[in-house]
Design a protein around this motif. Structure first.
Motif, PDB file in Angstrom:
ATOM      1  N   LYS A   1     -35.438 -19.509  66.919  1.00 53.69           N
ATOM      2  CA  LYS A   1     -35.939 -18.661  65.831  1.00 53.69           C
ATOM      3  C   LYS A   1     -34.797 -18.041  65.014  1.00 53.69           C
ATOM      4  O   LYS A   1     -35.020 -17.468  63.963  1.00 53.69           O
ATOM      5  CB  LYS A   1     -36.848 -17.547  66.372  1.00 53.69           C
ATOM      6  CG  LYS A   1     -38.120 -18.082  67.035  1.00 53.69           C
ATOM      7  CD  LYS A   1     -39.052 -18.734  66.037  1.00 53.69           C
ATOM      8  CE  LYS A   1     -40.348 -19.194  66.669  1.00 53.69           C
ATOM      9  NZ  LYS A   1     -41.269 -19.831  65.764  1.00 53.69           N
TER      10      LYS A   1
ATOM     11  N   ASP B   1     -38.377 -20.686  61.429  1.00 53.06           N
ATOM     12  CA  ASP B   1     -39.706 -20.365  61.955  1.00 53.06           C
ATOM     13  C   ASP B   1     -40.642 -21.554  61.825  1.00 53.06           C
ATOM     14  O   ASP B   1     -41.616 -21.663  62.560  1.00 53.06           O
ATOM     15  CB  ASP B   1     -40.270 -19.138  61.238  1.00 53.06           C
ATOM     16  CG  ASP B   1     -39.562 -17.873  61.696  1.00 53.06           C
ATOM     17  OD1 ASP B   1     -40.069 -17.220  62.606  1.00 53.06           O
ATOM     18  OD2 ASP B   1     -38.469 -17.573  61.178  1.00 53.06           O
ATOM     19  N   GLU B   2     -40.332 -22.431  60.882  1.00 57.05           N
ATOM     20  CA  GLU B   2     -41.109 -23.661  60.728  1.00 57.05           C
ATOM     21  C   GLU B   2     -40.136 -24.831  60.656  1.00 57.05           C
ATOM     22  O   GLU B   2     -39.052 -24.706  60.087  1.00 57.05           O
ATOM     23  CB  GLU B   2     -41.959 -23.607  59.451  1.00 57.05           C
ATOM     24  CG  GLU B   2     -43.074 -22.577  59.527  1.00 57.05           C
ATOM     25  CD  GLU B   2     -43.880 -22.484  58.248  1.00 57.05           C
ATOM     26  OE1 GLU B   2     -43.745 -23.371  57.387  1.00 57.05           O
ATOM     27  OE2 GLU B   2     -44.642 -21.504  58.108  1.00 57.05           O
TER      28      GLU B   2
ATOM     29  N   ASP C   1     -39.537 -28.982  59.819  1.00 60.62           N
ATOM     30  CA  ASP C   1     -39.982 -30.242  59.234  1.00 60.62           C
ATOM     31  C   ASP C   1     -39.115 -31.335  59.858  1.00 60.62           C
ATOM     32  O   ASP C   1     -37.901 -31.362  59.664  1.00 60.62           O
ATOM     33  CB  ASP C   1     -39.788 -30.191  57.704  1.00 60.62           C
ATOM     34  CG  ASP C   1     -40.442 -31.376  57.008  1.00 60.62           C
ATOM     35  OD1 ASP C   1     -41.277 -32.032  57.650  1.00 60.62           O
ATOM     36  OD2 ASP C   1     -40.100 -31.645  55.835  1.00 60.62           O
TER      37      ASP C   1
ATOM     38  N   ASN D   1     -50.388 -32.242  66.167  1.00 60.25           N
ATOM     39  CA  ASN D   1     -49.057 -31.641  66.072  1.00 60.25           C
ATOM     40  C   ASN D   1     -48.150 -32.127  67.191  1.00 60.25           C
ATOM     41  O   ASN D   1     -48.596 -32.779  68.124  1.00 60.25           O
ATOM     42  CB  ASN D   1     -49.169 -30.111  66.108  1.00 60.25           C
ATOM     43  CG  ASN D   1     -49.606 -29.601  67.481  1.00 60.25           C
ATOM     44  OD1 ASN D   1     -50.299 -30.281  68.222  1.00 60.25           O
ATOM     45  ND2 ASN D   1     -49.206 -28.397  67.814  1.00 60.25           N
TER      46      ASN D   1
ATOM     47  N   ARG E   1     -44.904 -30.459  69.590  1.00 61.13           N
ATOM     48  CA  ARG E   1     -44.130 -29.257  69.906  1.00 61.13           C
ATOM     49  C   ARG E   1     -43.131 -29.537  71.024  1.00 61.13           C
ATOM     50  O   ARG E   1     -43.426 -30.301  71.946  1.00 61.13           O
ATOM     51  CB  ARG E   1     -45.064 -28.159  70.414  1.00 61.13           C
ATOM     52  CG  ARG E   1     -45.860 -27.429  69.388  1.00 61.13           C
ATOM     53  CD  ARG E   1     -46.351 -26.140  70.002  1.00 61.13           C
ATOM     54  NE  ARG E   1     -45.213 -25.246  70.204  1.00 61.13           N
ATOM     55  CZ  ARG E   1     -45.005 -24.146  69.498  1.00 61.13           C
ATOM     56  NH1 ARG E   1     -45.828 -23.822  68.545  1.00 61.13           N
ATOM     57  NH2 ARG E   1     -43.968 -23.382  69.719  1.00 61.13           N
TER      58      ARG E   1
ATOM     59  N   GLN F   1     -51.796 -20.714  64.046  1.00 58.59           N
ATOM     60  CA  GLN F   1     -50.496 -21.249  63.585  1.00 58.59           C
ATOM     61  C   GLN F   1     -49.646 -21.668  64.783  1.00 58.59           C
ATOM     62  O   GLN F   1     -49.108 -22.770  64.836  1.00 58.59           O
ATOM     63  CB  GLN F   1     -49.796 -20.161  62.742  1.00 58.59           C
ATOM     64  CG  GLN F   1     -48.300 -20.340  62.521  1.00 58.59           C
ATOM     65  CD  GLN F   1     -47.974 -21.274  61.381  1.00 58.59           C
ATOM     66  OE1 GLN F   1     -48.850 -21.748  60.676  1.00 58.59           O
ATOM     67  NE2 GLN F   1     -46.704 -21.546  61.213  1.00 58.59           N
ATOM     68  N   LYS F   2     -49.537 -20.757  65.777  1.00 54.58           N
ATOM     69  CA  LYS F   2     -48.711 -21.026  66.967  1.00 54.58           C
ATOM     70  C   LYS F   2     -49.210 -22.245  67.737  1.00 54.58           C
ATOM     71  O   LYS F   2     -48.432 -23.033  68.261  1.00 54.58           O
ATOM     72  CB  LYS F   2     -48.724 -19.800  67.899  1.00 54.58           C
ATOM     73  CG  LYS F   2     -47.857 -18.649  67.418  1.00 54.58           C
ATOM     74  CD  LYS F   2     -46.475 -18.742  68.030  1.00 54.58           C
ATOM     75  CE  LYS F   2     -45.564 -17.636  67.594  1.00 54.58           C
ATOM     76  NZ  LYS F   2     -45.205 -17.660  66.193  1.00 54.58           N
TER      77      LYS F   2
ATOM     78  N   GLU G   1     -48.977 -25.710  65.046  1.00 56.74           N
ATOM     79  CA  GLU G   1     -47.835 -26.082  64.203  1.00 56.74           C
ATOM     80  C   GLU G   1     -46.973 -27.159  64.871  1.00 56.74           C
ATOM     81  O   GLU G   1     -46.998 -27.346  66.081  1.00 56.74           O
ATOM     82  CB  GLU G   1     -46.976 -24.842  63.907  1.00 56.74           C
ATOM     83  CG  GLU G   1     -46.228 -24.314  65.123  1.00 56.74           C
ATOM     84  CD  GLU G   1     -45.473 -23.018  64.874  1.00 56.74           C
ATOM     85  OE1 GLU G   1     -45.405 -22.572  63.723  1.00 56.74           O
ATOM     86  OE2 GLU G   1     -44.960 -22.458  65.859  1.00 56.74           O
ATOM     87  N   ASN G   2     -46.198 -27.838  64.033  1.00 59.41           N
ATOM     88  CA  ASN G   2     -45.170 -28.763  64.527  1.00 59.41           C
ATOM     89  C   ASN G   2     -43.886 -27.965  64.734  1.00 59.41           C
ATOM     90  O   ASN G   2     -43.518 -27.172  63.883  1.00 59.41           O
ATOM     91  CB  ASN G   2     -44.886 -29.865  63.499  1.00 59.41           C
ATOM     92  CG  ASN G   2     -46.018 -30.873  63.435  1.00 59.41           C
ATOM     93  OD1 ASN G   2     -46.398 -31.457  64.434  1.00 59.41           O
ATOM     94  ND2 ASN G   2     -46.575 -31.068  62.257  1.00 59.41           N
ATOM     95  N   TYR G   3     -43.234 -28.170  65.887  1.00 61.07           N
ATOM     96  CA  TYR G   3     -41.934 -27.527  66.100  1.00 61.07           C
ATOM     97  C   TYR G   3     -41.161 -28.383  67.109  1.00 61.07           C
ATOM     98  O   TYR G   3     -41.203 -28.147  68.311  1.00 61.07           O
ATOM     99  CB  TYR G   3     -42.088 -26.095  66.609  1.00 61.07           C
ATOM    100  CG  TYR G   3     -40.886 -25.219  66.289  1.00 61.07           C
ATOM    101  CD1 TYR G   3     -40.961 -24.202  65.348  1.00 61.07           C
ATOM    102  CD2 TYR G   3     -39.649 -25.436  66.903  1.00 61.07           C
ATOM    103  CE1 TYR G   3     -39.860 -23.418  65.045  1.00 61.07           C
ATOM    104  CE2 TYR G   3     -38.545 -24.667  66.596  1.00 61.07           C
ATOM    105  CZ  TYR G   3     -38.659 -23.657  65.668  1.00 61.07           C
ATOM    106  OH  TYR G   3     -37.556 -22.887  65.352  1.00 61.07           O
TER     107      TYR G   3
END
Length: 307
Positions: free
Chosen positions: A107, A111-112, A114, A188, A190, A271-272, A275-277
């Motif tokens: 972080k 935070d996001e 790509d 997604n 992660r 969101q958590k 999301e993709n991370y």
């Protein structure tokens, strides 16, 4: 004689407890540093040069975690995450201690994400938590490291392990109570890291003096979708996981209602969970020349079994 003493801040936290256990199994001696010290710990103010001179490594885990309820003052993050780190790092530089490991966070960068987060990604943190962690990193990187010392900044993604809290608990509650997981439409990927893999890496950095000082992302080898995670939880708790494919627009509408009403989901939780991370661990794996002890799935199964 080889030093066998290691100083650990934040030793009472989730990672700290696991690292202390891991080190004890390796016959490593620990001095825990705490604001409220127990019998075998020291207060930050008692940490002196003599203590550091006798230690091989200094592992700085302590910090102010991301406050989802947003009740914390911004200054508190910088006081704990930035200023305390500066003070401790200065003490390390003036001592004979060999290795400094600062556990930062992905972080501090983004935070996001790509694509994949790598160490080459230009940091642009949005939250004050991320900014305070990055400020500490920048301070460490601004200092010249003496030849006989090694300094590592670790950026783990979501760390999990037995008895930790977080979004895994939310998913566990869904599945174990037979509640269908409603976000099946969201595809997604992660990255996670099991606390076992994190402890393995920390130990390797201390013992292997061929690993260069620097910044390293920490993640398991494989990324998983939240849908896969739900199925893994079902497997561990012996319940058939139900996944609903509700329209995304409907889910987002309910989440918006949850922002103002006391519903079990809100925009942040959706969101958590969806999301993709994805985080690349290629740099640390290449440096160690070793495989991680646990696959992403095995690590998650171990965590879930502890709930």
């Amino acid at each position: 004689m080889e030093k066998n003493l290691h100083i650990v801040t934040g030793n009472k936290g989730f990672v700290g407890i696991n690292l202390s256990k891991y080190f004890k199994e390796k016959n490593k001696k620990i001095i825990g540093v705490s604001r409220k010290p127990d019998l075998n710990e020291v207060d930050y103010n008692q940490l002196d040069k003599k203590m550091l001179d006798g230690a091989k490594s200094f592992i700085h885990l302590a910090g102010k975690a991301h406050d989802l309820k947003k009740t914390s003052e911004d200054s508190e993050y910088f006081k704990v995450n930035t200023e305390l780190t500066k003070t401790l790092f200065n003490q390390f530089l003036e001592s004979e201690c060999e290795v400094f490991i600062y556990v930062s966070s992905v972080k501090a960068v983004a935070d996001e994400v790509d694509g994949f987060l790598t160490e080459e990604t230009t940091p642009n943190p949005i939250t004050v938590y991320g900014k305070s962690k990055l400020a500490a990193e920048n301070y460490i990187l601004s200092k010249k490291i003496p030849k006989n010392k090694r300094v590592y900044i670790l950026r783990p993604c979501m760390v999990h392990g037995p008895f930790n809290k977080g979004n895994l608990n939310l998913l566990y509650t869904f599945v174990s109570k037979g509640v269908p997981y409603p976000f099946g439409k969201f595809e997604n990927k992660r990255s996670f890291v099991s606390v076992d893999n994190l402890c393995f890496i920390v130990d390797e950095l201390i013992e292997n003096n061929k690993i260069s000082s620097g910044v390293y992302n920490i993640a398991d080898d494989e990324s998983l979708s939240t849908n896969q995670l739900v199925l893994i939880i079902g497997e561990v708790v012996n319940k058939k996981a139900k996944i609903l494919n509700l329209p995304k627009t409907f889910v987002k509408l309910i989440a918006k209602l949850g922002d103002v009403l006391p519903l079990p989901i809100d925009s942040e939780k959706v969101q958590k969970l969806t999301e993709n991370y994805e985080v690349s661990n290629l740099k640390i794996k290449t440096a160690m020349q070793k495989n991680l002890p646990l696959s992403a799935e095995k690590g998650l199964k171990k965590t879930i079994a502890s709930f």
